[in-house]
Structures are given as structure tokens and as C-alpha cells.
Write an enzyme that holds these catalytic residues in place. Structure first.
Site, short mmCIF file in Angstrom:
data_model
loop_
_atom_site.label_atom_id
_atom_site.label_comp_id
_atom_site.label_asym_id
_atom_site.label_seq_id
_atom_site.Cartn_x
_atom_site.Cartn_y
_atom_site.Cartn_z
N TYR A 50 0.81 -1.21 0.00
CA TYR A 50 0.00 0.00 0.00
C TYR A 50 0.85 1.27 0.00
CZ TYR A 50 1.02 -0.09 5.03
OH TYR A 50 1.66 -0.14 6.25
N ARG A 87 10.11 13.94 15.49
CA ARG A 87 10.01 12.53 15.14
C ARG A 87 10.82 12.28 13.88
NH1 ARG A 87 7.14 8.31 16.40
NH2 ARG A 87 5.74 9.53 17.75
N THR A 118 9.77 6.62 14.01
CA THR A 118 8.81 5.67 13.44
C THR A 118 9.57 4.72 12.54
OG1 THR A 118 6.96 7.23 13.51
CG2 THR A 118 6.79 5.40 11.97
N SER A 142 5.77 0.03 12.98
CA SER A 142 4.73 -0.30 12.01
C SER A 142 4.60 -1.82 11.88
CB SER A 142 5.04 0.31 10.64
OG SER A 142 5.13 1.72 10.74
N CYS A 279 -4.30 20.32 14.43
CA CYS A 279 -3.02 19.88 13.88
C CYS A 279 -1.88 20.79 14.36
CB CYS A 279 -3.06 19.89 12.35
SG CYS A 279 -1.51 19.36 11.60
N LEU A 282 4.45 19.82 11.54
CA LEU A 282 5.13 20.26 10.33
C LEU A 282 6.06 19.13 9.90
CD1 LEU A 282 6.11 23.89 11.44
CD2 LEU A 282 4.20 23.23 9.95
N ARG A 283 6.41 19.11 8.62
CA ARG A 283 7.25 18.02 8.10
C ARG A 283 8.37 18.57 7.23
NH1 ARG A 283 2.13 16.46 8.59
NH2 ARG A 283 1.67 14.37 9.39
N CYS A 293 1.37 20.47 5.45
CA CYS A 293 0.26 19.53 5.50
C CYS A 293 0.64 18.28 4.72
CB CYS A 293 -1.00 20.15 4.91
SG CYS A 293 -2.42 19.02 4.81
N ASP A 583 3.86 -14.83 -10.55
CA ASP A 583 4.46 -13.53 -10.30
C ASP A 583 5.77 -13.65 -9.53
OD1 ASP A 583 4.40 -10.54 -10.05
OD2 ASP A 583 4.23 -11.05 -7.94
#
Length: 613
Positions: A50, A87, A118, A142, A279, A282-283, A293, A583
């Protein structure tokens, strides 16, 4: 600093509320941005389906990525202006060689309260003791499944045991809680929600169920999204004593706890109930772009300004201008502006009742181009172009007609007297029956007319006029239904040997194909247009090796209690398992043959039992 911004809305907000916070990190809606996410790399050692294509993505040249010193310089600037939490993300941040040193330098920044990471957990157990010593004090890992074979299927790599080792290492070193991020996807892992809750019983974990977020990279596939309310209902049926926990105003999570469990669970409702109003994030991307955003396309290159010699004050002004342009909420796809679709996300029971029609409607609307000004749009199913109505009601009417086209398989003509567009035709053929879509035959108003050759009376999926249609099973009695199907994949000697010795680079072929077959059975009604969506009580897929033929022999079985059979589910399971074998082995050889796909037996139904001799 406040003098310079006194005339701005953000400056007035600071003065009126007396907040000791930099005006340059406050937007026009009064939101304090004290949380910065910094991507250390674009690279990742997994290929989650994904998130990333199997072949990976084109990477930015190393010279254009932020150096460790540039990261620290920008971090120091943001912390000085009021950021309290940083982070580190990726890609996968723990594959960056200098990650421990970066954490150590961040730890020295006065005013920074939290340094988090993360990670996918593959390298965590090995690096965590050094990271903890350097100053890392929060971890998100994750993990989307607790089934090893399913893990390998979704990430296209091995390593489940390494992730579990990392989780246990984190708890041993005193990280409480250890946050586990789980993206919930319909048809893949929604059946593991209860297992993840149970995972918190004896470990100090915070399992965070994240609503699947459609985006351009995964084709805006809304059908996979499971809303938080749907998950919550499922959990409460098992643990009715589940209790809500208090949370901070800026938190993105809704937290709950089963009494007497060591850990807790949370929901990140990024789709059904966005949290834009609070919110504070910031990134900074790996190549130095500031994003205010996650959903926004607007970026400002801090790297370029930094390398061109911009002063600290100039950088602050640039950052402040970007934050000041931040919108009230993220840019959602076009379909989210329709009350119908918002209601479906808020009320999962409604979307279940709508069944296929709603599911196809979401896919159709989600496939529309972003540019609203484009004259024509493409129907995702037929590949034909059509023109949208000028109002939502007209778009819904056209979309309904398109859905009817998919189910019936005939040509649609629509003409609205109030529309400025010419009449358009959508081509959807049935089998080898040609449909003339160049005809100009239309009617007044906005009725749909058809022009179809008659089909065989022996086909159960056609109506009296020869149009494709679903069989009405409402009047049939419930009964036990079973079906068994099979397929054979001829691999050739070399590929067969590698599968037998589990040496295929993509992983365990038989395990992944087994999972794919089970998933295929569950998704049959979404793949075969006229199949009913029925509950499956049991699906079994087995794969065995035939040395004499250098082949993989597949056998699938499906069981249900209902009004229609499961032959298609069994056949789909065998097909998907066979295709997955192909595959995973095609890099070894393309001389692979899939054969003998067939129904082996069935029981139940008006036509009686069947068994292939």
C-alpha cells in the site's frame, strides 16, 4: 520578533493570548506547531504493497538530500522557535548509517522534550540500545499483521521475527508505551483487529489502528478503508467493558483500554473524522522541503535557502510565511465533498447496506482527475471518456447510469436539456457481443435507452432482453454450500528447485500464494462483476509440489451457508494462488504454464451436487 509580526493575524493572536510561542510557527487559525517530523531518508528495506511499488521508487540523488549537519541546523532553528517534539521518519530512518549520531545531537538541543522514531522494526533490536543511550525516548513500530506469512505477503520481504524481537526489546528497555501502528485494510487484516487488541493484554503497548488513507500512489482505493467506528463496534462486541481514555487536545488518536490489560489501543481517524482543527505538525522531507500539511502539494525548499547562505532570520521568515499559508483542513479528494460519501465513512452500516453499488460508486468517483477544469473524465471501468454534470445531482445521475452499464453491459445515452455538453456514450460490452457506441440515437430528458442484440436464453446472468444482470437469489432457500477447485502451475526444473528450497528472492512462494488465494476468495464479488457478496465460513488453500512435472499443484475449498454457491470463490482462490506463484517466479523464467484450472466438486443448491471424475 513579535514586533515584526504585530500587524499580522498570528501576531495579534499571540499578543491577545499571551502565549510564549513564536508567531512564525503559528498559523492564521491560531494553531501552535510544536511538533516536527523529519525524514532522514527516502530509502526503505521493505516494499509494503500500500506504500511502494515492488521495484521501489526513483530516489533523489544523495547530493540533494539533507546532510546530518543540515538536519541539526534546521532542527535547532525549529526548537528555538518553540518545537518541543521531533520525530524521525523515512523511508526507514534506521537504515541511515548516522542515525544514532543524529539522535545524539538532537538530544543536546535545549528545549526539545521528545525525540521519537517511526520504524518498520527490522533493525530496531540491533540499534535500540545505542539509540536509547543517545537520547531516543519514544518509539512507533509499524506492523500490519500478526501472521508471519501475511506479513511477508504485504511487505514483499521476510523479517516478521525481527519486528517482534524489536517490540520485545523496546519493552525490556523501558519504553512505555511502545506504539504499534497498524494500517487496517478491508480484505486483508480487518479480521486481525481482535488479535491486535489481545496483543496488549500482557505487554505495555499502544496498538494504534490507522484508517487506510487512499492517495494517488494506491489509486485512491476507498474500498479498502475500514472506519474507526466499524472497528470499535467489532472490539466492543468482544470486550463490552472497553473504556475511553482522556487525551490531549492536539492528539490525533482516540484511545481506549480493556480493563486489566497492560496496554491500550488507539484509533487514528484520518479519513472518517479528520483532526485538522488541532493539527500541530510540520514536516521536512529528506531532500529538505518543508510541508505544512501531509495532504498538501505545497512545499518550500529549506535546503536551497540554507545552501544559498540564508541567515537564521531569513529562514524564520520563510518558515513563517509557509506556516501562515496553511489551510484550515487538508485537501480531500473530490468525492469527499459529497454528503453521500461522507455519510458512508461516518456510518459504516450504511455503506454495507449499499453493497456493490456504493463500492463501485466510490471507485468511480475516486478515479476522477484532480483538475476540476478538465473537460472530460475517464470511467475507470470502461476506459471511455465522459463529461461530468455541472451539479452534484447530475453527477450522481450520470454515475448511476454508468454503474448500470457495468452491471448490464450495454450502451448508455444521456441527454440533459439543461446541459451544455453533447450526448456521450459509454461502451461496456458483454462477452463477444459488439455494441455500437457511435449511434446518435437519444431521447428527450435524461432517460437511458438501450440497443442490444439478443443473447442466449440459456444464460442465467442475462435478462429477457439479453442484458447482463445479477441473478436474484432472494427466493432461494438457505443450504450448506461447498466447492473445491484446483489448478496446476508448471514451473520448469530451475524455478521448481528454487521454490522447493525456498530460494526465490521474493520470499516463500508457497506461503505467499496460499495467503493470496485466501484473500482472492474473500474478494471474489469485487473481482467478478455479477457475483454475490456472500459470507465465507471457511476457506482453505493448499499447495503441494509435484516432482515429476516440476509443478505446483493447487487445491482450494470454500464453505458457506446461504442461497448461492461458492464455486466462483473456490475458482478465484485457485486462480489467485496460481497467478501469485507465476508472479514470484517470473524473474527466474517466463516459461511458466498455468493449466487445469477447474471446478473439482460442489455440493448444495437446486442443481444438486457435482463431482469431476
Amino acid at each position: 520578533m513579535l514586533k515584526e509580526s504585530r500587524s499580522s493575524g498570528r501576531g495579534r493572536f499571540v499578543l491577545e493570548h499571551g502565549a510564549p510561542f513564536s508567531a512564525f510557527l503559528m498559523d492564521s487559525f491560531g494553531r501552535h506547531h510544536n511538533y516536527l517530523r523529519i525524514s532522514l531518508t527516502e530509502k526503505c528495506n521493505l516494499r509494503c504493497q500500500y506504500c511502494m511499488p515492488e521495484e521501489g521508487v526513483q530516489l533523489t540523488p544523495k547530493s540533494e538530500l539533507l546532510t546530518a549537519q543540515e538536519i541539526i541546523t534546521l532542527a535547532r532553528l525549529f526548537v528555538k522557535e518553540g518545537v518541543e517534539k521531533i520525530r524521525l521518519t523515512g523511508g526507514e530512518p534506521l537504515i541511515r548509517p548516522d542515525v544514532v549520531d543524529i539522535v545524539g545531537q538532537l538530544y543536546k538541543l535545549e528545549g526539545l522534550k521528545t525525540i521519537a522514531v517511526t520504524t518498520n522494526g527490522i533493525n530496531l533490536a540491533r540499534l535500540l540500545p545505542r539509540l536509547k543511550e543517545a537520547g531516543l525516548n519514544a518509539i512507533n513500530i509499524s506492523l500490519d499483521t500478526l501472521v508471519p506469512a501475511k506479513f511477508e505477503f504485504i511487505v514483499r520481504r521476510k523479517g516478521f521475527h525481527k519486528v517482534m524481537e524489536g517490540i520485545h526489546k523496546a519493552t525490556e528497555l523501558g519504553y512505555h508505551p511502545v506504539k504499534v501502528n497498524c494500517v487496517v485494510m478491508r480484505g486483508f487484516n480487518e479480521d486481525e483487529v481482535l488479535d491486535f487488541v489481545d496483543f496488549t493484554k500482557d505487554l505495555p503497548l499502544d496498538v494504534r489502528f490507522i484508517e487506510y488513507m487512499p492517495f494517488d500512489g494506491n489509486k485512491w482505493n476507498f474500498k479498502k478503508m475500514v472506519s474507526y467506528k466499524e472497528m470499535l463496534d467489532t472490539i466492543k462486541q468482544r470486550w463490552p467493558e472497553l473504556e475511553r481514555l482522556p487525551c490531549e487536545s492536539s492528539s490525533t488518536a482516540k484511545s481506549y483500554k480493556v480493563p486489566h490489560f497492560q496496554g491500550q489501543i488507539s484509533f487514528i481517524t484520518s479519513m472518517s473524522e479528520h483532526f485538522c482543527g488541532s493539527c500541530n505538525r510540520l514536516r521536512i522531507t529528506a531532500d529538505g522541503n518543508l510541508k505544512v500539511c501531509l495532504f498538501g502539494n505545497s512545499e518550500v525548499s529549506l535546503r536551497d535557502h540554507l545552501r544559498s547562505g540564508a541567515s537564521e532570520e531569513e529562514l524564520i521568515q520563510i518558515i513563517g510565511a509557509a506556516v501562515g499559508r496553511k489551510k484550515k483542513q487538508h485537501a480531500e479528494p473530490a468525492l469527499m465533498s459529497f454528503p453521500l460519501c461522507q455519510d458512508a465513512l461516518q456510518n459504516p452500516l450504511n455503506s454495507k447496506q449499499w453493497g456493490h453499488t456504493f463500492s463501485h460508486w466510490l471507485t468511480l468517483r475516486a478515479s476522477l482527475p484532480k483538475q476540476k477544469g478538465k473537460a472530460s473524465m475517464k470511467n475507470k471501468f470502461t476506459g471511455q471518456l465522459f463529461l461530468p454534470g455541472s451539479h452534484p445531482e447530475k453527477q450522481w445521475h450520470i454515475a448511476t447510469g454508468i454503474l448500470q452499464t457495468q452491471l448490464r453491459g450495454y450502451c448508455v445515452f444521456q441527454k440533459d436539456p439543461s446541459s451544455t455538453f453533447d450526448t456521450k456514450c459509454l461502451d461496456a460490452s458483454v462477452g463477444q457481443v459488439p455494441v455500437d457506441c457511435q449511434s446518435k440515437e437519444v431521447c428527450s430528458g435524461s432517460e437511458f435507452h438501450t440497443k442490444v442484440p439478443r443473447a442466449s436464453d440459456n444464460l442465467t446472468h442475462t435478462d429477457e432482453e439479453g442484458r447482463a444482470t445479477m441473478v436474484d437469489v432472494g427466493g432461494k432457500p438457505d443450504s450448506r454450500r461447498t466447492a473445491v477447485a484446483g489448478a496446476v502451475v508448471l514451473l520448469g526444473e530451475k524455478a521448481f528447485r528454487m521454490v522447493r528450497q525456498n530460494q526465490v528472492k521474493k520470499g516463500d512462494v508457497l506461503a505467499v500464494a496460499q495467503i493470496a488465494g485466501i484473500q482472492g476468495a474473500k474478494l471474489t464479488s469485487q473481482l467478478i462483476p455479477l457475483c454475490h457478496n456472500i459470507p465465507l465460513y471457511h476457506v482453505e488453500v493448499s499447495l503441494s509440489l509435484d516432482e515429476a512435472r516440476h509443478a505446483v499443484v493447487i487445491r482450494s475449498s470454500c464453505h458457506t451457508w446461504g442461497r448461492t454457491g461458492v464455486e466462483m470463490e473456490a475458482l478465484t482462490a485457485a486462480s489467485l494462488a496460481a497467478l501469485t506463484v507465476y508472479d514470484m517466479c517470473k524473474a527466474v523464467t517466463h516459461d511458466i504454464v498455468i493449466q487445469e484450472l477447474k471446478l473439482l466438486s460442489k455440493t448444495g443448491g437446486q442443481r444438486g451436487d457435482f463431482s469431476r471424475v
